[in-house]
Design a protein around this motif. Structure first.
Motif, PDB file in Angstrom:
ATOM      1  N   GLU B  14       0.947  -1.157  -0.050  1.00 45.69           N
ATOM      2  CA  GLU B  14       0.026  -0.164  -0.027  1.00 45.69           C
ATOM      3  C   GLU B  14       0.854   1.187   0.094  1.00 45.69           C
ATOM      4  O   GLU B  14       0.484   2.225  -0.640  1.00 45.69           O
ATOM      5  N   GLN B  17       2.060   1.852  -3.502  1.00 47.21           N
ATOM      6  CA  GLN B  17       1.020   2.437  -4.281  1.00 47.21           C
ATOM      7  C   GLN B  17       0.716   3.650  -3.998  1.00 47.21           C
ATOM      8  O   GLN B  17       0.617   4.806  -5.024  1.00 47.21           O
ATOM      9  N   ALA B  18       0.794   4.326  -2.714  1.00 47.61           N
ATOM     10  CA  ALA B  18       0.472   5.560  -2.520  1.00 47.61           C
ATOM     11  C   ALA B  18       1.645   6.461  -2.971  1.00 47.61           C
ATOM     12  O   ALA B  18       1.345   7.513  -3.602  1.00 47.61           O
ATOM     13  N   PHE B  21       1.388   6.764  -6.735  1.00 50.20           N
ATOM     14  CA  PHE B  21       0.239   7.736  -7.074  1.00 50.20           C
ATOM     15  C   PHE B  21       0.577   9.010  -6.987  1.00 50.20           C
ATOM     16  O   PHE B  21       0.360  10.031  -7.719  1.00 50.20           O
ATOM     17  N   VAL B  22       1.441   9.443  -6.006  1.00 52.34           N
ATOM     18  CA  VAL B  22       1.764  11.018  -5.662  1.00 52.34           C
ATOM     19  C   VAL B  22       2.813  11.290  -7.003  1.00 52.34           C
ATOM     20  O   VAL B  22       2.652  12.293  -7.306  1.00 52.34           O
ATOM     21  N   GLU B  25       0.717  11.796  -9.936  1.00 50.98           N
ATOM     22  CA  GLU B  25      -0.033  13.055  -9.969  1.00 50.98           C
ATOM     23  C   GLU B  25       0.947  14.239  -9.988  1.00 50.98           C
ATOM     24  O   GLU B  25       0.865  15.318 -10.879  1.00 50.98           O
ATOM     25  N   LEU B  26       2.334  14.207  -9.318  1.00 51.58           N
ATOM     26  CA  LEU B  26       2.981  15.369  -9.630  1.00 51.58           C
ATOM     27  C   LEU B  26       3.672  15.265 -11.138  1.00 51.58           C
ATOM     28  O   LEU B  26       3.839  16.322 -11.531  1.00 51.58           O
ATOM     29  N   TYR B  29       1.251  17.240 -12.967  1.00 48.95           N
ATOM     30  CA  TYR B  29       1.454  18.424 -12.667  1.00 48.95           C
ATOM     31  C   TYR B  29       2.617  19.484 -13.205  1.00 48.95           C
ATOM     32  O   TYR B  29       2.489  20.374 -13.794  1.00 48.95           O
ATOM     33  N   THR B  32       2.844  20.805 -16.972  1.00 47.35           N
ATOM     34  CA  THR B  32       2.350  22.028 -17.341  1.00 47.35           C
ATOM     35  C   THR B  32       2.780  22.946 -16.452  1.00 47.35           C
ATOM     36  O   THR B  32       2.634  24.285 -16.687  1.00 47.35           O
ATOM     37  N   HIS B  33       3.672  22.639 -15.291  1.00 50.44           N
ATOM     38  CA  HIS B  33       4.609  23.669 -14.675  1.00 50.44           C
ATOM     39  C   HIS B  33       5.873  23.237 -14.280  1.00 50.44           C
ATOM     40  O   HIS B  33       6.413  22.947 -13.338  1.00 50.44           O
ATOM     41  N   ASP B  36       8.238  24.909 -11.575  1.00 55.14           N
ATOM     42  CA  ASP B  36       7.701  24.925 -10.132  1.00 55.14           C
ATOM     43  C   ASP B  36       8.905  24.143  -9.512  1.00 55.14           C
ATOM     44  O   ASP B  36       8.870  22.827  -9.178  1.00 55.14           O
ATOM     45  N   GLU B  38       9.621  23.867  -6.211  1.00 58.73           N
ATOM     46  CA  GLU B  38       9.285  23.138  -5.039  1.00 58.73           C
ATOM     47  C   GLU B  38       8.621  21.922  -5.286  1.00 58.73           C
ATOM     48  O   GLU B  38       8.921  20.786  -4.844  1.00 58.73           O
ATOM     49  N   GLN B  42       9.775  17.882  -4.546  1.00 55.07           N
ATOM     50  CA  GLN B  42       9.016  16.977  -3.775  1.00 55.07           C
ATOM     51  C   GLN B  42       8.955  15.874  -4.738  1.00 55.07           C
ATOM     52  O   GLN B  42       9.028  14.568  -4.308  1.00 55.07           O
ATOM     53  N   TYR B  46      10.035  11.886  -3.478  1.00 56.93           N
ATOM     54  CA  TYR B  46       9.215  10.727  -3.470  1.00 56.93           C
ATOM     55  C   TYR B  46       9.855   9.897  -4.302  1.00 56.93           C
ATOM     56  O   TYR B  46       9.922   8.331  -4.142  1.00 56.93           O
TER      57      TYR B  46
END
Lengths: 74, 87
Positions: B14, B17-18, B21-22, B25-26, B29, B32-33, B36, B38, B42, B46
């Protein structure tokens, strides 16, 4: 705070042979109202993000399936 | 007697998987950024965490990936149960 669903009420003609559909709805998730995502929005913890389906609370939506009583699932 | 996996197997899976998943998402993100700083920091944090978790998992439960992407146990065991959909 935006609403998850928007509704509209179509015109019903007296000559319409079929049973009328009185209300129609469409889903409006939060990303529609965010535009270009600003940097450093608050975030979920990894595990929470996994169960919420997004890393940012601002973009979270439970995606409800509309109001049962009003919406006819055609 | 069929094989049962210990609780830390599920905990570790788990966590992996968590973290992954982050990372997904990053990555989206950052598409398009790109500047960025920061978020890039991050992201790399991860990535490191994901590699460590996977290393820890593979030490205990065998290879995660195939064709040389993971070390193998002895004996050869990548086709052992539980398969991903059996977990």
């Amino acid at each position: 705070m935006h609403t998850e669903y928007k509704y509209w009420y179509p015109y019903i003609s007296p000559l319409d042979p079929c049973p009328p559909i009185k209300v129609k709805s469409y889903n409006t998730p939060p990303n529609l109202y965010l535009g270009f995502q600003p940097p450093s929005l608050p975030q979920f913890q990894p595990r929470e993000a996994l169960f919420h389906g997004t890393l940012w609370p601002a973009l979270f939506s439970p995606y409800p399936n509309g109001r049962e009583d009003e919406v006819t699932n055609e | 007697m069929n094989k049962t996996m210990p609780p830390e197997f599920y905990k570790l899976m788990e966590d992996i998987q968590a973290v992954d998943f982050v990372l997904v998402e990053l990555s989206l993100y950052l598409d398009t950024h790109p500047d960025d700083y920061e978020a890039v920091q991050q992201f790399n944090y991860y990535v490191k965490q994901s590699k460590e978790l996977k290393k820890q998992y593979e030490k205990q439960f065998g290879p995660l990936k195939e064709y040389g992407a993971s070390y193998s146990t002895y004996p050869w065991s990548w086709d052992d149960v539980p398969w991903p959909w059996q977990i």
